[in-house]
Design a protein around this motif. Structure first.
Motif, short mmCIF file in Angstrom:
data_model
loop_
_atom_site.label_atom_id
_atom_site.label_comp_id
_atom_site.label_asym_id
_atom_site.label_seq_id
_atom_site.Cartn_x
_atom_site.Cartn_y
_atom_site.Cartn_z
N VAL A 265 -6.36 0.70 6.43
CA VAL A 265 -6.41 -0.85 6.28
C VAL A 265 -5.61 -0.98 4.95
CG1 VAL A 265 -7.30 -2.53 4.91
CG2 VAL A 265 -8.82 -1.03 5.93
N PRO A 266 -4.91 -0.59 3.85
CA PRO A 266 -4.10 -0.88 3.37
C PRO A 266 -2.31 -0.84 3.96
CG PRO A 266 -4.70 0.87 2.38
CD PRO A 266 -5.76 -0.36 3.03
N VAL A 267 -2.45 0.81 4.73
CA VAL A 267 -1.12 1.33 5.68
C VAL A 267 -0.90 -0.04 6.60
CG1 VAL A 267 -0.92 3.26 7.19
CG2 VAL A 267 -1.96 3.27 4.76
N PHE A 268 -1.99 -0.38 7.10
CA PHE A 268 -1.77 -1.46 8.26
C PHE A 268 -1.45 -2.09 7.63
CE2 PHE A 268 -4.29 1.54 11.18
CZ PHE A 268 -3.31 1.43 12.19
N GLY A 269 -2.27 -3.10 6.25
CA GLY A 269 -1.27 -4.14 6.13
C GLY A 269 0.21 -4.38 5.96
N VAL A 270 0.64 -2.77 4.78
CA VAL A 270 2.58 -3.09 5.07
C VAL A 270 2.24 -3.03 5.72
CG1 VAL A 270 3.66 -1.06 3.49
CG2 VAL A 270 1.60 -1.31 2.71
N GLY A 271 2.23 -2.05 6.99
CA GLY A 271 2.66 -2.39 8.42
C GLY A 271 3.31 -4.20 9.00
N PHE A 272 2.11 -4.47 9.28
CA PHE A 272 2.20 -5.87 9.30
C PHE A 272 2.89 -6.46 8.81
CE2 PHE A 272 -1.90 -4.59 11.50
CZ PHE A 272 -1.42 -4.95 12.52
N ALA A 273 3.14 -6.66 7.23
CA ALA A 273 4.11 -7.18 6.54
C ALA A 273 5.48 -6.81 6.99
CB ALA A 273 3.32 -6.82 5.30
N ALA A 274 6.18 -5.75 7.30
CA ALA A 274 7.24 -5.32 7.40
C ALA A 274 7.85 -5.60 8.78
CB ALA A 274 7.40 -3.13 7.69
#
Length: 304
Positions: A265-274
């Motif tokens: 979940v936080p990994v995808f969160g960072v990916g979507f932010a990028a």
């Protein structure tokens, strides 16, 4: 003790793909909820999301009305009420209020504790063995999440406070509820159990909103078109589909193994932010991602 149902290798691969999709939606939902929180009172936001999810699940049950389902007994009804209180009412109130009071970094780190908490709860309540592979998977996944989150541009751990405690509390209530669902959903089915839980949870949230004096005016419940679209995504896609899929996976492979996917979940969160906000990534993000992949693969292996 309630053991997860046996699953074949093809089904396990299908569940892995499904859980990866769910965590991607939840990662995107974290950004959506952070935005929604600036428009809605926490009690209103939680009530609207739960009510829409309950309505959609009810419509699905009506569509499947030809399918025979046994009535719940008193113990199952008590479990539904406990799950509604923990996974919907308390979880949503704490998460909605906590996100407003803490930084995105702190919230991501707090949410990353979910697999550890879920594994401990499964050991304490369901008496599942916490083997070395699962411990290694939990440790690798948690380390990977910390690397991904803390290496993000501008990320820093702010001083801990009431907001962090609220997010951690939401993680604990979700984990305990997941353990209870493992037994309940096997005795009924994921849709029946989830619909009952969200219906009861919506009633609890609505009562909370009324007792806390939330304005009944239209502005409190409809601050604009864009916030409403975010609420619809959060409730119908992330909450309804996500929780149905998550609960189905819990029935098949157990809450302790399913919870390890929460690291994504936080990994995808960072990916979507990028991807959406143009934030830069570094080699450390690749290292963290590799640790999360390894931790998930090791920790979700079924012992012979």
């Amino acid at each position: 003790m309630s053991s997860p149902a046996p699953s074949s290798a093809p089904e396990t691969r299908g569940l892995s793909a499904l859980l990866l999709l769910v965590t991607a939606l939840w990662g995107l939902n974290m950004t959506a909820m952070k935005t929604i929180a600036s428009y809605f009172d926490p009690a209103v936001m939680a009530t609207e999301r739960a009510a829409l999810a309950a309505a959609f699940m009810g419509a699905m049950l009506w569509w499947q009305r030809g399918r025979r389902r046994a009535r719940m007994n008193r113990r199952q009804i008590a479990t539904v009420l406990a799950c509604a209180a923990l996974m919907v009412y308390v979880n949503q109130i704490l998460l909605s209020a906590g996100l407003v009071r803490t930084s995105a970094t702190n919230a991501s780190v707090a949410i990353a504790l979910s697999p550890l908490v879920s594994s401990l709860m499964a050991t304490l309540i369901l008496k599942e063995r916490l083997g070395m592979l699962r411990i290694l998977g939990v440790a690798l996944g948690l380390g990977g999440v910390l690397i991904v989150v803390l290496q993000s541009p501008g990320a820093r751990l702010a001083e801990t406070g009431i907001g962090d405690a609220m997010v951690v509390g939401s993680v604990v209530t979700f984990a305990i509820g997941g353990v209870l669902i493992q037994r309940l959903a096997r005795e009924t089915d994921a849709l029946h159990a989830s619909a009952a839980i969200y219906l009861c949870g919506t009633a609890m949230l609505a009562l909370h909103a009324a007792l806390t004096g939330v304005s009944p005016g239209i502005d409190a419940w409809y601050p604009g078109f864009w916030p409403l679209m975010l609420v619809l995504f959060s409730s119908l896609i992330a909450t309804t589909f996500g929780n149905l899929a998550w609960n189905h996976a819990i029935v098949r492979i157990g809450v302790a193994r399913v919870s390890l996917w929460f690291y994504w979940v936080p990994v995808f969160g960072v990916g979507f932010a990028a991807a959406l906000l143009g934030e830069s990534l570094s080699v450390w993000h690749g290292v963290g991602l590799a640790a999360v992949v390894a931790g998930t693969a090791i920790g979700t292996q079924r012992r012979a």
